[in-house]
Design a protein around this motif. Structure first.
Motif, PDB file in Angstrom:
ATOM      1  N   GLY A 109      87.178  33.064  38.567  1.00 10.19           N
ATOM      2  CA  GLY A 109      86.819  34.336  37.946  1.00 10.19           C
ATOM      3  C   GLY A 109      86.964  35.517  38.885  1.00 10.19           C
ATOM      4  O   GLY A 109      87.393  36.599  38.479  1.00 10.19           O
ATOM      5  N   LEU A 110      86.606  35.321  40.161  1.00 13.90           N
ATOM      6  CA  LEU A 110      86.719  36.407  41.134  1.00 13.90           C
ATOM      7  C   LEU A 110      88.169  36.840  41.305  1.00 13.90           C
ATOM      8  O   LEU A 110      88.471  38.041  41.360  1.00 13.90           O
ATOM      9  CB  LEU A 110      86.139  35.967  42.478  1.00 13.90           C
ATOM     10  N   MET A 111      89.090  35.879  41.357  1.00 14.52           N
ATOM     11  CA  MET A 111      90.497  36.226  41.519  1.00 14.52           C
ATOM     12  C   MET A 111      91.030  36.955  40.288  1.00 14.52           C
ATOM     13  O   MET A 111      91.757  37.956  40.407  1.00 14.52           O
ATOM     14  CB  MET A 111      91.311  34.954  41.778  1.00 14.52           C
ATOM     15  N   VAL A 112      90.663  36.472  39.093  1.00  6.51           N
ATOM     16  CA  VAL A 112      91.090  37.147  37.863  1.00  6.51           C
ATOM     17  C   VAL A 112      90.498  38.547  37.800  1.00  6.51           C
ATOM     18  O   VAL A 112      91.165  39.513  37.417  1.00  6.51           O
ATOM     19  CB  VAL A 112      90.671  36.322  36.624  1.00  6.51           C
ATOM     20  N   MET A 113      89.256  38.681  38.215  1.00  2.00           N
ATOM     21  CA  MET A 113      88.591  39.984  38.180  1.00  2.00           C
ATOM     22  C   MET A 113      89.218  40.964  39.176  1.00  2.00           C
ATOM     23  O   MET A 113      89.354  42.152  38.885  1.00  2.00           O
ATOM     24  CB  MET A 113      87.109  39.800  38.480  1.00  2.00           C
ATOM     25  N   LEU A 114      89.594  40.466  40.339  1.00  4.94           N
ATOM     26  CA  LEU A 114      90.298  41.309  41.307  1.00  4.94           C
ATOM     27  C   LEU A 114      91.590  41.848  40.704  1.00  4.94           C
ATOM     28  O   LEU A 114      91.933  43.026  40.860  1.00  4.94           O
ATOM     29  CB  LEU A 114      90.598  40.515  42.579  1.00  4.94           C
ATOM     30  N   PRO A 126      99.462  40.435  32.216  1.00  2.71           N
ATOM     31  CA  PRO A 126     100.410  39.360  31.938  1.00  2.71           C
ATOM     32  C   PRO A 126      99.690  38.034  31.707  1.00  2.71           C
ATOM     33  O   PRO A 126      99.044  37.496  32.609  1.00  2.71           O
ATOM     34  CB  PRO A 126     101.301  39.318  33.182  1.00  2.71           C
ATOM     35  N   VAL A 127      99.803  37.508  30.493  1.00  3.93           N
ATOM     36  CA  VAL A 127      99.025  36.351  30.054  1.00  3.93           C
ATOM     37  C   VAL A 127      99.297  35.121  30.919  1.00  3.93           C
ATOM     38  O   VAL A 127      98.388  34.410  31.330  1.00  3.93           O
ATOM     39  CB  VAL A 127      99.347  36.054  28.573  1.00  3.93           C
ATOM     40  N   PHE A 128     100.578  34.877  31.208  1.00  2.00           N
ATOM     41  CA  PHE A 128     100.935  33.642  31.891  1.00  2.00           C
ATOM     42  C   PHE A 128     100.644  33.688  33.391  1.00  2.00           C
ATOM     43  O   PHE A 128     100.689  32.664  34.056  1.00  2.00           O
ATOM     44  CB  PHE A 128     102.422  33.331  31.651  1.00  2.00           C
ATOM     45  N   LEU A 129     100.351  34.874  33.917  1.00  2.00           N
ATOM     46  CA  LEU A 129     100.014  34.992  35.328  1.00  2.00           C
ATOM     47  C   LEU A 129      98.540  34.692  35.592  1.00  2.00           C
ATOM     48  O   LEU A 129      98.176  34.230  36.679  1.00  2.00           O
ATOM     49  CB  LEU A 129     100.355  36.406  35.826  1.00  2.00           C
ATOM     50  N   LEU A 130      97.685  34.918  34.597  1.00  2.00           N
ATOM     51  CA  LEU A 130      96.247  34.747  34.791  1.00  2.00           C
ATOM     52  C   LEU A 130      95.854  33.324  35.198  1.00  2.00           C
ATOM     53  O   LEU A 130      95.050  33.156  36.122  1.00  2.00           O
ATOM     54  CB  LEU A 130      95.496  35.175  33.531  1.00  2.00           C
ATOM     55  N   PRO A 131      96.383  32.259  34.546  1.00  2.00           N
ATOM     56  CA  PRO A 131      96.009  30.908  35.005  1.00  2.00           C
ATOM     57  C   PRO A 131      96.431  30.619  36.438  1.00  2.00           C
ATOM     58  O   PRO A 131      95.740  29.904  37.160  1.00  2.00           O
ATOM     59  CB  PRO A 131      96.741  29.991  34.014  1.00  2.00           C
ATOM     60  N   VAL A 132      97.567  31.187  36.856  1.00  2.00           N
ATOM     61  CA  VAL A 132      98.030  30.968  38.230  1.00  2.00           C
ATOM     62  C   VAL A 132      97.087  31.643  39.221  1.00  2.00           C
ATOM     63  O   VAL A 132      96.711  31.057  40.250  1.00  2.00           O
ATOM     64  CB  VAL A 132      99.470  31.497  38.402  1.00  2.00           C
ATOM     65  N   LEU A 133      96.699  32.878  38.917  1.00  2.00           N
ATOM     66  CA  LEU A 133      95.756  33.586  39.784  1.00  2.00           C
ATOM     67  C   LEU A 133      94.407  32.868  39.822  1.00  2.00           C
ATOM     68  O   LEU A 133      93.796  32.731  40.885  1.00  2.00           O
ATOM     69  CB  LEU A 133      95.562  35.018  39.273  1.00  2.00           C
ATOM     70  N   ALA A 134      93.959  32.407  38.665  1.00  2.00           N
ATOM     71  CA  ALA A 134      92.696  31.659  38.615  1.00  2.00           C
ATOM     72  C   ALA A 134      92.792  30.380  39.436  1.00  2.00           C
ATOM     73  O   ALA A 134      91.837  29.988  40.115  1.00  2.00           O
ATOM     74  CB  ALA A 134      92.340  31.333  37.168  1.00  2.00           C
ATOM     75  N   LEU A 135      93.953  29.724  39.396  1.00  2.00           N
ATOM     76  CA  LEU A 135      94.147  28.500  40.171  1.00  2.00           C
ATOM     77  C   LEU A 135      94.055  28.775  41.665  1.00  2.00           C
ATOM     78  O   LEU A 135      93.465  27.997  42.418  1.00  2.00           O
ATOM     79  CB  LEU A 135      95.501  27.879  39.832  1.00  2.00           C
ATOM     80  N   VAL A 136      94.628  29.894  42.097  1.00  2.00           N
ATOM     81  CA  VAL A 136      94.560  30.261  43.520  1.00  2.00           C
ATOM     82  C   VAL A 136      93.108  30.459  43.949  1.00  2.00           C
ATOM     83  O   VAL A 136      92.649  29.920  44.960  1.00  2.00           O
ATOM     84  CB  VAL A 136      95.386  31.540  43.789  1.00  2.00           C
ATOM     85  N   MET A 176      81.525  39.658  42.668  1.00  2.00           N
ATOM     86  CA  MET A 176      81.942  40.163  41.354  1.00  2.00           C
ATOM     87  C   MET A 176      81.056  41.317  40.894  1.00  2.00           C
ATOM     88  O   MET A 176      81.537  42.263  40.271  1.00  2.00           O
ATOM     89  CB  MET A 176      81.925  39.019  40.336  1.00  2.00           C
ATOM     90  N   ILE A 177      79.766  41.245  41.205  1.00  2.00           N
ATOM     91  CA  ILE A 177      78.863  42.344  40.835  1.00  2.00           C
ATOM     92  C   ILE A 177      79.260  43.625  41.562  1.00  2.00           C
ATOM     93  O   ILE A 177      79.272  44.724  40.989  1.00  2.00           O
ATOM     94  CB  ILE A 177      77.405  41.962  41.154  1.00  2.00           C
ATOM     95  N   VAL A 178      79.608  43.496  42.845  1.00  2.00           N
ATOM     96  CA  VAL A 178      80.053  44.669  43.617  1.00  2.00           C
ATOM     97  C   VAL A 178      81.311  45.263  42.992  1.00  2.00           C
ATOM     98  O   VAL A 178      81.461  46.483  42.871  1.00  2.00           O
ATOM     99  CB  VAL A 178      80.298  44.281  45.087  1.00  2.00           C
ATOM    100  N   LEU A 179      82.239  44.405  42.574  1.00  2.00           N
ATOM    101  CA  LEU A 179      83.478  44.894  41.976  1.00  2.00           C
ATOM    102  C   LEU A 179      83.225  45.630  40.657  1.00  2.00           C
ATOM    103  O   LEU A 179      83.905  46.615  40.354  1.00  2.00           O
ATOM    104  CB  LEU A 179      84.438  43.728  41.729  1.00  2.00           C
ATOM    105  N   THR A 180      82.249  45.159  39.878  1.00  2.00           N
ATOM    106  CA  THR A 180      81.989  45.800  38.591  1.00  2.00           C
ATOM    107  C   THR A 180      81.505  47.243  38.759  1.00  2.00           C
ATOM    108  O   THR A 180      81.685  48.072  37.860  1.00  2.00           O
ATOM    109  CB  THR A 180      80.937  45.020  37.783  1.00  2.00           C
ATOM    110  N   LEU A 181      80.916  47.546  39.901  1.00  2.00           N
ATOM    111  CA  LEU A 181      80.406  48.903  40.129  1.00  2.00           C
ATOM    112  C   LEU A 181      81.521  49.933  40.254  1.00  2.00           C
ATOM    113  O   LEU A 181      81.288  51.132  40.101  1.00  2.00           O
ATOM    114  CB  LEU A 181      79.545  48.931  41.400  1.00  2.00           C
TER     115      LEU A 181
END
Length: 343
Positions: A109-114, A126-136, A176-181
């Motif tokens: 989640g942190l990687m997707v949120m970044l 980009p839909v197909f990039l999100l699973p790859v980023l989440a995997l990283v 993630m909370i810091v990023l939401t700010l």
């Protein structure tokens, strides 16, 4: 003696197939109910006519463009997260382990949120990039937990991996909370819903982005069922039986991370599925992974599709994120398991 053992095993297999058949029927019933659940109702007759190609444009739009992709994603997510949790529980020999509690979901989640934070628009991501980023993100988190939890000559301590995972998850959640700010109101609303565990990818592109991960990884994990049975005996005994313990643990952990990350990319922070699914399956079919893994996949799929249907029905026209409904079920169950587990 061998005949008795073979008879008992045959009865257990028969019972396991019967349980999986019942779970499959319940999923089919939930599927049909979910197709008719929403602010705009479709009667059974309308539903049948639409499925047969005789529906109106509005009915086709509601069913094929909105509801069916979401239902299919719910089933895939439930199966993926439950099997991921089953793998992690088997590797760590810890009944309380699952991708959410150990922080793997948080890492994904942190990687997707970044990515979402710095991408111009959430709608155009980009839909197909999100699973790859989440995997990283999930892989880096899992590697960190593995390194911190592993002790030479002792392997993975169940308590150590649980405490390490909780600590890492807390750190990821704080980040993630810091990023939401720093997010714009539009992105903040999207991220808040995503973190609550909303199945936000409600079109066929998200199904296609998730499907290859599930189709490739689930058969691989099922193929490794016997290896997982050996690993459950403990590192020393498994090594004595000739199993390459560390190598198999890394392979299975990679499969678990891939399943969890791809699911989190399209569902957000849905927790407890990886905990409840394997436990329910273990009670129904026993601890052998040949039956446990597919039963856990079906139990997880049933849990998520039912939770999503309840979330869409209970406060119409608004909806409750699926992750919140699952948490209402999962949190008390987790406390119950925690109370029963010997320290």
């Amino acid at each position: 003696m061998q005949q008795v053992t073979a008879f008992v095993d045959a009865r257990k297999r028969k019972r396991g197939f019967a349980v999986m058949a019942v779970l499959g029927i319940l999923i089919l019933i939930a599927f049909i109910i979910s197709m008719n659940t929403g602010f705009i109702r479709l009667s059974p007759a309308d539903l049948l006519m639409t499925l047969l190609g005789s529906g109106t444009d509005k009915q086709n739009l509601i069913l094929f463009d909105f509801r069916l992709p979401r239902i299919v994603i719910s089933i895939l997510i439930g199966a993926g997260l439950a099997v991921s949790g089953c793998i992690i529980q088997g590797i760590s020999r810890n009944a309380l382990a699952d991708p959410g509690i150990l922080g793997i979901n948080a890492g994904a989640g942190l990687m997707v949120m970044l990515f979402i934070s710095f991408y111009p628009s959430t709608a155009a991501a980009p839909v197909f990039l999100l699973p790859v980023l989440a995997l990283v993100g999930a892989s880096l988190t899992a590697a960190l937990i593995y390194i911190l939890s592993y002790k030479r000559h002792k392997g993975l301590s169940p308590i150590r991996i649980l405490l390490t995972g909780i600590a890492v998850a807390a750190g990821m959640s704080a980040a993630m909370i810091v990023l939401t700010l720093k997010l714009s109101p539009e992105k903040y609303q999207f991220v808040a819903t995503w973190l609550a565990g909303s199945i936000w990818g409600t079109n066929w592109k998200f199904v296609l982005s998730l499907l290859p991960w599930i189709v490739l990884l689930l058969p691989y994990v099922f193929f490794k069922a016997r290896v997982m049975n050996v690993l459950n005996l403990g590192e020393e005994l498994a090594t004595g039986l000739g199993a390459p313990v560390s190598r198999e643990q890394v392979k299975l952990l990679a499969a678990a991370v891939g399943l969890a990350a791809s699911c989190v990319a399209v569902s957000g922070g849905i927790g407890f599925v990886g905990l409840i699914g394997p436990h329910l399956a273990r009670r129904l079919v026993g601890p052998k992974h040949e039956m446990l893994l597919p039963a856990a996949a079906l139990a997880g799929a049933l849990l998520v599709i039912v939770a999503d249907t309840i979330g869409r029905w209970i406060l119409q026209p608004s909806e409750i994120p699926t992750g919140i409904v699952v948490a209402v079920i999962g949190a008390p169950y987790f406390l119950y398991l925690l109370a029963r587990t010997k320290s």
